[in-house]
Design an enzyme around this catalytic site. Structure first.
Site, PDB file in Angstrom:
ATOM      1  N   HIS A 148       0.832  -1.220   0.000  1.00 49.24           N
ATOM      2  CA  HIS A 148       0.000   0.000   0.000  1.00 49.24           C
ATOM      3  C   HIS A 148       0.861   1.263   0.000  1.00 49.24           C
ATOM      4  O   HIS A 148       0.533   2.253   0.654  1.00 49.24           O
ATOM      5  CB  HIS A 148      -0.939   0.034   1.212  1.00 49.24           C
ATOM      6  N   ASN A 152     -10.289  -2.701   2.635  1.00 44.71           N
ATOM      7  CA  ASN A 152      -9.985  -2.719   1.206  1.00 44.71           C
ATOM      8  C   ASN A 152     -11.262  -2.488   0.413  1.00 44.71           C
ATOM      9  O   ASN A 152     -12.358  -2.491   0.977  1.00 44.71           O
ATOM     10  CB  ASN A 152      -9.399  -4.076   0.800  1.00 44.71           C
TER      11      ASN A 152
HETATM   12  C1  HEM Z   1      -1.903 -11.022   7.530  1.00 46.12           C
HETATM   13  C2  HEM Z   1      -2.386 -10.213   6.628  1.00 46.12           C
HETATM   14  C3  HEM Z   1      -1.855  -8.818   6.462  1.00 46.12           C
HETATM   15  C4  HEM Z   1      -0.688  -8.275   6.860  1.00 46.12           C
HETATM   16  C5  HEM Z   1       0.439  -8.960   7.600  1.00 46.12           C
HETATM   17  C6  HEM Z   1      -0.693  -6.899   6.451  1.00 46.12           C
HETATM   18  C7  HEM Z   1       0.349  -6.032   6.626  1.00 46.12           C
HETATM   19  C8  HEM Z   1       0.376  -4.734   6.230  1.00 46.12           C
HETATM   20  C9  HEM Z   1       1.475  -3.839   6.370  1.00 46.12           C
HETATM   21  C10 HEM Z   1       2.813  -4.224   6.978  1.00 46.12           C
HETATM   22  C11 HEM Z   1       1.104  -2.631   5.890  1.00 46.12           C
HETATM   23  C12 HEM Z   1       1.937  -1.376   5.836  1.00 46.12           C
HETATM   24  C13 HEM Z   1       1.550  -0.517   6.991  1.00 46.12           C
HETATM   25  C14 HEM Z   1       2.376   0.720   7.137  1.00 46.12           C
HETATM   26  O1  HEM Z   1       3.527   0.763   6.696  1.00 46.12           O
HETATM   27  O2  HEM Z   1       1.849   1.671   7.747  1.00 46.12           O
HETATM   28  C15 HEM Z   1      -0.242  -2.757   5.457  1.00 46.12           C
HETATM   29  C16 HEM Z   1      -0.983  -1.746   4.949  1.00 46.12           C
HETATM   30  C17 HEM Z   1      -2.308  -1.862   4.678  1.00 46.12           C
HETATM   31  N1  HEM Z   1      -3.078  -3.005   4.769  1.00 46.12           N
HETATM   32 FE1  HEM Z   1      -2.487  -4.789   5.309  1.00 46.12          FE
HETATM   33  N2  HEM Z   1      -1.863  -6.626   5.830  1.00 46.12           N
HETATM   34  C18 HEM Z   1      -2.609  -7.774   5.823  1.00 46.12           C
HETATM   35  C19 HEM Z   1      -3.854  -7.945   5.335  1.00 46.12           C
HETATM   36  C20 HEM Z   1      -4.657  -6.914   4.999  1.00 46.12           C
HETATM   37  C21 HEM Z   1      -6.054  -7.014   4.783  1.00 46.12           C
HETATM   38  C22 HEM Z   1      -6.887  -8.289   4.892  1.00 46.12           C
HETATM   39  C23 HEM Z   1      -6.495  -5.763   4.520  1.00 46.12           C
HETATM   40  C24 HEM Z   1      -7.894  -5.316   4.278  1.00 46.12           C
HETATM   41  C25 HEM Z   1      -8.864  -5.671   5.045  1.00 46.12           C
HETATM   42  C26 HEM Z   1      -5.366  -4.870   4.556  1.00 46.12           C
HETATM   43  C27 HEM Z   1      -5.433  -3.515   4.345  1.00 46.12           C
HETATM   44  C28 HEM Z   1      -4.348  -2.674   4.407  1.00 46.12           C
HETATM   45  C29 HEM Z   1      -4.408  -1.274   4.086  1.00 46.12           C
HETATM   46  C30 HEM Z   1      -5.637  -0.492   3.655  1.00 46.12           C
HETATM   47  C31 HEM Z   1      -3.132  -0.766   4.263  1.00 46.12           C
HETATM   48  C32 HEM Z   1      -2.685   0.651   3.983  1.00 46.12           C
HETATM   49  C33 HEM Z   1      -2.916   1.526   5.179  1.00 46.12           C
HETATM   50  C34 HEM Z   1      -2.502   2.940   4.836  1.00 46.12           C
HETATM   51  O3  HEM Z   1      -3.201   3.546   3.989  1.00 46.12           O
HETATM   52  O4  HEM Z   1      -1.518   3.419   5.388  1.00 46.12           O
HETATM   53  N3  HEM Z   1      -4.269  -5.604   4.859  1.00 46.12           N
HETATM   54  N4  HEM Z   1      -0.674  -4.044   5.655  1.00 46.12           N
END
Ligand code: HEM
Length: 716
Positions: free
Chosen positions: A90, A163
């Site tokens: 992201h 999402n």
């Molecule tokens: C085990 C599953 C997942 C892991 C380990 C994971 C991990 C991460 C990580 C490490 C980031 C970066 C965060 C940052 O640097 O601030 C991120 C961002 C994000 N993740 Fe996940 N994610 C997972 C599943 C999901 C799922 C299922 C969704 C949706 C429901 C999701 C939605 C998002 C969104 C929207 C961001 C961006 C947030 C922003 O705008 O700063 N992720 N995720």
């Protein structure tokens, strides 16, 4: 018995609950951090006025620069450290401020203060993102869109990190790094950027059947929304809401866009990579600047605890959605995004969301994907934002006061007073005490779920079905949507170099979703797909439902012309009265009229009037518009018809299924471009009134879907 001060009620000082509940409070909390340099002297970071901001300190005018130049060193030094690591996923995003307003019914489901009364407003910050590409990649790539909302509530921050698709690629967090390694640009050459069309992605997903449902969503047009205002948002996992009586219910969160749902056409999305890589973020920015705000309803699907096991899937499995026909979505509030950030880095880049940021009244389920996420976000943000104090960055700070005994670490902003940073203590009076959950404004209490289990590394049998909801999604698509999905698999797999990976996807995954889908994609690759499912029965699963209308993008089309951008093509000799009439009609319906001409020079209308263009043909090409109207006027029509760019404009609009109208002589341009003039979606007439209603109706349907099968023949 010794006193145990940490169990005493916090009655010896003001409670940390003073809070202004109007939606401006986040602004107020940020005020002391905002900096407007206008009208101020230029100074160093130590406050020293700078006399010369153009020349470094040298030994002689042509001599070497002196190390003593503390002004130069500070400037370069700060510049050298401007970049921070981008998000591991992201990375590319755009954000906006706004507010959430609760409906009257929200309080019955959750004791969270933001839901406590109808009309109550809470400030929010929302970041939309793509997942795979780097920070400098394109907006319109085929990908999932992040939809992350930070609610600055009086009880602390609640982040709904969702999402634009309601399911995910895997069931267990242990597979997230594998998946991300597979979808990201390949490690040896960092190709391709922002895309899933490559060997490692298809290698992984074709070996990993639980991803089939989500991959199907990403092969649909949902993967390149027309505008952030036109996409749904989903919390994905089952969460819990806890009411005032302590009753826990499972919920799935939904954002429903009030402007309806619609997407780009794949060919259009690809062309936008070059024409306007900032297409989505620019549209949101411009609309907000123009007062045309983005609006969504927050809805919940509520499942009583007693009903946890009544579905033909497991509600803890993030590869499954709950069909809206089985559990309807209840709206509980509305969100309006109405203010752009002042500074991209300070706000959009430094914001740190986490699904682990919850407030009393909102709790987690045991979804093993969610459980892994609860660790991952905080962990990565320690690196990305350089240590554990990122909660002090203005955009991340709660709007309520917060005090505890955490201290120090890099970039600490707070100057904590006092001698004792521990509790209990007998040195400093009035140190922060815990607040029993039962009290008014009590502390966070986790739902008392009873767990009686063996520790195991295992997957529940109830997670075994990998295909039934992929089939449900497929069955729920219109014929046009199905064709686009077939084209998407065909395109993506065409980019896969290894034939055995293509073959595996076509023979071992697609037939389990639908044999016809497999056959059609197979045909396009010269691969014969089995004409029946090949997976074991358990994996195939059974859905009690054949199709679900809500899963089609067409179920919530905009229905009107509000927010749409319409190009009016004109050149010297244009009928100025028509231009005025068109602009008035479009404005009346809430659409934006954009006068597009061959160059940026003013156009002289047939009555001698000078008309200022908004854009030129190759400056705002048809891919940036929702529909096209060719204005009348003899000279204008001839000039446009003689122009390659003019012809290309309408050819491309035709190919992308856009409504096209031509007034009077404007028809000449369509004829010169080889655009059919007698079919649905093409509107010809002498006067604006003759064509406008039919044109507007077609635009309300977003695209002229009946043209889909013919449009590909257009060379544009
Ligand atoms: C085990 C599953 C997942 C892991 C380990 C994971 C991990 C991460 C990580 C490490 C980031 C970066 C965060 C940052 O640097 O601030 C991120 C961002 C994000 N993740 Fe996940 N994610 C997972 C599943 C999901 C799922 C299922 C969704 C949706 C429901 C999701 C939605 C998002 C969104 C929207 C961001 C961006 C947030 C922003 O705008 O700063 N992720 N995720």
């Amino acid at each position: 018995m010794a006193k145990t001060p940490y169990t005493e009620p916090n009655d010896d000082g003001p409670h940390d609950t003073e809070f202004k509940t109007d939606a401006g409070s986040k602004d107020q909390s940020l005020e002391s951090h905002r900096s407007d340099a206008r009208g101020h002297d230029l100074r160093t970071n130590q406050g020293v006025r700078i006399a010369d901001n153009h020349n470094s300190l040298k030994a002689g005018e042509r001599g070497p620069t002196l190390m003593e130049d503390f002004i130069l060193r500070e400037k370069l030094n700060h510049f050298d450290h401007e970049r921070i690591p981008e998000r591991i996923v992201h990375a590319r995003g755009a954000a906006a401020h706004g507010y959430f307003e609760a409906y009257d019914n929200a309080a019955q489901y959750s004791k969270a203060a933001l839901f406590s009364e109808g009309g109550k407003q809470t400030p929010v910050f929302v970041r939309f993102s793509t997942v795979q590409g780097g920070r400098g990649s394109n907006d319109t790539v085929r990908d999932v869109r992040g939809f992350a909302t930070k609610f600055y509530t009086e009880e602390g921050n609640w982040d709904l990190v969702g999402n634009d698709m309601p399911v995910f690629f895997m069931q267990d967090a242990a597979k997230f790094p594998d998946f991300v390694h597979a979808v990201k640009p390949e490690p040896h050459n960092e190709i391709p950027q922002g895309q899933s069309a490559h060997d490692t992605f298809w290698d992984f997903v074709s070996l990993f059947p639980e991803s089939a449902h989500m991959v199907l969503w990403t092969m649909s047009d949902r993967a390149f929304p027309r505008h952030y205002r036109n996409m749904e948002g989903f919390g994905v996992h089952s969460f819990r809401l806890i009411d005032r009586q302590g009753t826990s219910r499972f919920v799935k969160f939904h954002w429903k866009p009030l402007a309806g749902t619609c997407s780009l056409i794949w060919d259009e999305a690809q062309k936008l990579w070059g024409r306007d890589p900032d297409f989505n973020r620019r549209a949101m920015w411009d609309d907000i600047e123009n007062g045309d705000f983005l609006e969504y309803e927050l809805g919940i699907q509520v499942v009583e605890e007693a009903d946890e096991h009544k579905f033909d899937f497991d509600i803890l499995d993030a590869t499954k959605l709950i069909p809206e026909e089985q559990v309807p979505v209840t709206p509980i509030g509305k969100m309006v995004l109405n203010r752009n950030p002042d500074n991209y880095f300070a706000e959009t880049e430094q914001v740190a969301f986490s699904p682990g940021h919850v407030v009393p009244g909102i709790d987690f389920s045991n979804d093993p994907l969610l459980q892994g996420r609860l660790f991952s976000y905080l962990d990565t943000q320690m690196l990305r934002l350089s240590g554990p104090n990122f909660h002090e960055i203005p955009i991340n700070r709660p709007v309520c006061p917060f005090h505890n005994n955490q201290r120090d670490a890099p970039h600490r902003q707070t100057i904590n007073k006092g001698q004792a940073s521990y509790e209990p203590n007998s040195i400093d009076d009035g140190w922060p005490r815990q607040t029993p959950a039962a009290e008014e404004n009590g502390g966070y209490e986790t739902h008392h779920e009873r767990i009686d289990a063996h520790k195991v590394r295992a997957r529940s049998d109830s997670f075994g079905d990998h295909y039934s909801q992929a089939r449900l999604f497929w069955n729920s698509q219109t014929e046009v949507e199905k064709e686009h999905i077939i084209a998407a698999y065909t395109f993506e797999l065409s980019k896969v170099a290894r034939p055995y990976i293509r073959e595996r996807q076509i023979k071992e995954i697609l037939p389990n979703i639908d044999p016809e889908l497999a056959r059609r994609v197979g045909e396009n690759h010269g691969i014969e797909a089995p004409n029946a499912p090949t997976a074991p029965e358990g994996e195939l699963g059974k859905s009690s439902q054949e199709s679900s209308e809500a899963l089609s993008l067409m179920a919530r089309l905009p229905g009107n012309i509000k927010h749409r951008k319409v190009a009016i093509l004109a050149a010297d000799g244009v009928d100025a009265k028509q231009l005025d009439a068109l602009a008035a009609k479009l404005e009346e319906g809430g659409a934006q009229a954009v006068i597009v001409t061959p160059s940026m020079a003013p156009v002289t209308a047939s009555n001698g009037q000078s008309v200022l263009p908004d854009a030129m043909l190759n400056g705002l090409p048809s891919v940036t518009m929702d529909a096209v109207i060719v204005a009348g006027g003899d000279g204008s029509a001839t000039r446009l018809a003689d122009s390659g760019q003019g012809r290309y404009y309408v050819q491309e609009a035709y190919k992308h299924l856009k409504a096209i109208a031509a007034l009077g002589e404007g028809k000449r341009l369509l004829e010169a471009a080889g655009v059919p003039t007698e079919e649905e979606g093409i509107y010809l007439g002498e006067m604006v009134e003759e064509v406008f209603d039919a044109f507007a109706k077609a635009l309300g349907q977003h695209r002229v879907w009946s043209r889909d099968s013919r449009a590909n023949d257009m060379p544009a």
